[in-house]
Design an enzyme around this catalytic site. Structure first.
Site, PDB file in Angstrom:
ATOM      1  N   GLY A 130      27.429  74.879  68.475  1.00  0.00           N
ATOM      2  CA  GLY A 130      26.353  75.436  69.283  1.00  0.00           C
ATOM      3  C   GLY A 130      25.199  74.488  69.550  1.00  0.00           C
ATOM      4  O   GLY A 130      24.079  74.924  69.800  1.00  0.00           O
ATOM      5  N   SER A 131      25.451  73.184  69.551  1.00  0.00           N
ATOM      6  CA  SER A 131      24.329  72.260  69.817  1.00  0.00           C
ATOM      7  C   SER A 131      23.771  72.471  71.228  1.00  0.00           C
ATOM      8  O   SER A 131      22.563  72.362  71.444  1.00  0.00           O
ATOM      9  CB  SER A 131      24.772  70.807  69.620  1.00  0.00           C
ATOM     10  OG  SER A 131      25.659  70.391  70.645  1.00  0.00           O
ATOM     11  N   ASN A 132      24.643  72.796  72.187  1.00  0.00           N
ATOM     12  CA  ASN A 132      24.143  73.081  73.541  1.00  0.00           C
ATOM     13  C   ASN A 132      23.335  74.374  73.561  1.00  0.00           C
ATOM     14  O   ASN A 132      22.334  74.465  74.275  1.00  0.00           O
ATOM     15  CB  ASN A 132      25.307  73.164  74.527  1.00  0.00           C
ATOM     16  CG  ASN A 132      25.717  71.793  75.050  1.00  0.00           C
ATOM     17  OD1 ASN A 132      24.995  71.188  75.825  1.00  0.00           O
ATOM     18  ND2 ASN A 132      26.847  71.307  74.590  1.00  0.00           N
TER      19      ASN A 132
ATOM     20  N   THR B   1      34.063  79.819  88.128  1.00  0.00           N
ATOM     21  CA  THR B   1      34.878  80.618  89.058  1.00  0.00           C
ATOM     22  C   THR B   1      36.194  80.904  88.338  1.00  0.00           C
ATOM     23  O   THR B   1      36.354  80.545  87.175  1.00  0.00           O
ATOM     24  CB  THR B   1      35.183  79.811  90.345  1.00  0.00           C
ATOM     25  OG1 THR B   1      35.933  78.644  89.954  1.00  0.00           O
ATOM     26  CG2 THR B   1      33.898  79.379  91.024  1.00  0.00           C
TER      27      THR B   1
ATOM     28  N   ASN C 267      28.826  76.848  83.061  1.00  0.00           N
ATOM     29  CA  ASN C 267      29.558  76.189  81.984  1.00  0.00           C
ATOM     30  C   ASN C 267      29.182  74.718  81.966  1.00  0.00           C
ATOM     31  O   ASN C 267      28.869  74.136  83.007  1.00  0.00           O
ATOM     32  CB  ASN C 267      31.069  76.316  82.205  1.00  0.00           C
ATOM     33  CG  ASN C 267      31.884  75.637  81.100  1.00  0.00           C
ATOM     34  OD1 ASN C 267      31.617  75.832  79.922  1.00  0.00           O
ATOM     35  ND2 ASN C 267      32.856  74.841  81.505  1.00  0.00           N
TER      36      ASN C 267
ATOM     37  N   LEU D 271      39.733  77.134  86.317  1.00  0.00           N
ATOM     38  CA  LEU D 271      39.196  76.459  85.133  1.00  0.00           C
ATOM     39  C   LEU D 271      38.477  75.162  85.497  1.00  0.00           C
ATOM     40  O   LEU D 271      39.004  74.322  86.248  1.00  0.00           O
ATOM     41  CB  LEU D 271      40.342  76.145  84.158  1.00  0.00           C
ATOM     42  CG  LEU D 271      39.921  75.471  82.847  1.00  0.00           C
ATOM     43  CD1 LEU D 271      39.150  76.442  81.959  1.00  0.00           C
ATOM     44  CD2 LEU D 271      41.146  74.930  82.115  1.00  0.00           C
TER      45      LEU D 271
ATOM     46  N   GLU E 255      24.215  66.054  77.532  1.00  0.00           N
ATOM     47  CA  GLU E 255      24.468  67.486  77.742  1.00  0.00           C
ATOM     48  C   GLU E 255      23.216  68.288  77.387  1.00  0.00           C
ATOM     49  O   GLU E 255      22.850  69.238  78.085  1.00  0.00           O
ATOM     50  CB  GLU E 255      25.631  67.962  76.877  1.00  0.00           C
ATOM     51  CG  GLU E 255      26.976  67.370  77.268  1.00  0.00           C
ATOM     52  CD  GLU E 255      28.092  67.864  76.379  1.00  0.00           C
ATOM     53  OE1 GLU E 255      28.013  68.998  75.867  1.00  0.00           O
ATOM     54  OE2 GLU E 255      29.064  67.121  76.197  1.00  0.00           O
TER      55      GLU E 255
ATOM     56  N   HIS F  11      30.770  71.026  80.964  1.00  0.00           N
ATOM     57  CA  HIS F  11      32.061  70.388  80.714  1.00  0.00           C
ATOM     58  C   HIS F  11      31.825  68.896  80.489  1.00  0.00           C
ATOM     59  O   HIS F  11      31.103  68.268  81.268  1.00  0.00           O
ATOM     60  CB  HIS F  11      32.992  70.617  81.917  1.00  0.00           C
ATOM     61  CG  HIS F  11      34.336  69.994  81.765  1.00  0.00           C
ATOM     62  ND1 HIS F  11      35.310  70.529  80.950  1.00  0.00           N
ATOM     63  CD2 HIS F  11      34.860  68.870  82.298  1.00  0.00           C
ATOM     64  CE1 HIS F  11      36.383  69.753  80.995  1.00  0.00           C
ATOM     65  NE2 HIS F  11      36.144  68.749  81.812  1.00  0.00           N
TER      66      HIS F  11
HETATM   67  C1  GRF Z   1      30.532  69.707  73.846  1.00  0.00           C
HETATM   68  O1  GRF Z   1      31.101  68.437  74.108  1.00  0.00           O
HETATM   69  C2  GRF Z   1      30.650  70.540  75.105  1.00  0.00           C
HETATM   70  O2  GRF Z   1      30.610  69.781  76.283  1.00  0.00           O
HETATM   71  C3  GRF Z   1      32.005  71.143  74.950  1.00  0.00           C
HETATM   72  O3  GRF Z   1      32.032  71.536  73.587  1.00  0.00           O
HETATM   73  C4  GRF Z   1      31.395  70.475  72.830  1.00  0.00           C
HETATM   74  C5  GRF Z   1      30.615  71.037  71.676  1.00  0.00           C
HETATM   75  O4  GRF Z   1      29.563  71.807  72.200  1.00  0.00           O
HETATM   76  N1  GRF Z   1      32.209  72.233  75.866  1.00  0.00           N
HETATM   77  P1  GRF Z   1      28.473  72.541  71.213  1.00  0.00           P
HETATM   78  O5  GRF Z   1      27.940  71.497  70.265  1.00  0.00           O
HETATM   79  O6  GRF Z   1      29.206  73.633  70.468  1.00  0.00           O
HETATM   80  O7  GRF Z   1      27.421  73.048  72.157  1.00  0.00           O
END
Ligand code: GRF
Length: 195
Positions: free
Chosen positions: A12-14, A141, A107, A144, A174, A109
């Site tokens: 969950g860093s994003n 959408t 999303n 994928l 990101e 990616h």
């Molecule tokens: C990241 O590289 C993201 O682009 C991909 O999952 C990886 C881990 O994301 N979709 P997060 O640290 O769980 O947000």
């Protein structure tokens, strides 16, 4: 105040970057962090930030995607989100689900789409000898890793890079790109972000 639900599968860093970006003067707030894995670290991190969390384990549904998504829909709809952010969410969603949230689901990616949809994006970029890599935020959408691109961030591929070093460099971007895109998106601005 726009209500944002964030779906995670792992660390969950994003999600953390998005949630932090909504603290203070921002037109949106996180109202739910939801995972397909009850043990996802992202759920603990969200709870520590005071964000409501929920989990629907996808494993008991044994590939019955529609049934899993029906269960996932419950806590999601209860949160009454205006926008849904998939952030490291690693389940493929059916058109039944994506259609329900068309035009309000994003999303991130880890590639410069349309290059390298799907998995192992960094290794594929290295194998192709690319000198540049990066990440993309797009509207979700039914196809994928497709959909209108809302932002991209580029990083150099450096000599000696492997998938891990490249992934780490992209992940930093990101965490800048997704909050920048979300801020525009909730303000109705669809001008792509370019970093
Ligand atoms: C990241 O590289 C993201 O682009 C991909 O999952 C990886 C881990 O994301 N979709 P997060 O640290 O769980 O947000």
């Amino acid at each position: 105040m726009k209500r944002v639900a964030i779906l995670v599968s792992g660390g969950g860093s994003n999600m953390v970057a998005l949630a932090r970006s909504m603290e203070g003067d921002h037109p949106a707030r996180p109202v739910l962090v939801l995972s397909n894995d009850p043990a996802a670290k992202g759920l603990e991190r969200a709870a520590a930030m005071g964000i409501p969390v929920a989990a629907v384990d996808h494993r008991p549904f044994k590939g019955d995607r529609a049934a899993f998504e029906a269960a996932l829909m419950e806590p999601l709809l209860a949160a009454e989100p205006d926008v849904i952010c998939l952030a490291g969410f690693m389940r493929i969603l059916t058109p039944g689900f994506t259609g329900r949230f068309a035009g309000r689901m994003l999303n991130i990616h880890p590639s410069l789409l349309p290059k390298y949809p799907g998995l192992h994006t960094h290794q594929r970029a290295l194998d192709a000898g690319d000198t540049e890599a990066g990440c993309t935020v797009h509207e979700v959408t039914e196809v994928l890793d497709d959909g209108p691109i809302l932002g991209q961030a580029r990083v150099p591929v450096l000599p000696g890079d492997d998938a891990d070093t490249l992934a780490a460099r992209v992940l930093v971007q990101e965490h800048v790109l997704y909050p920048a895109v979300l801020r525009r998106y909730v303000s109705g601005d669809r001008t792509p972000v370019s970093l």
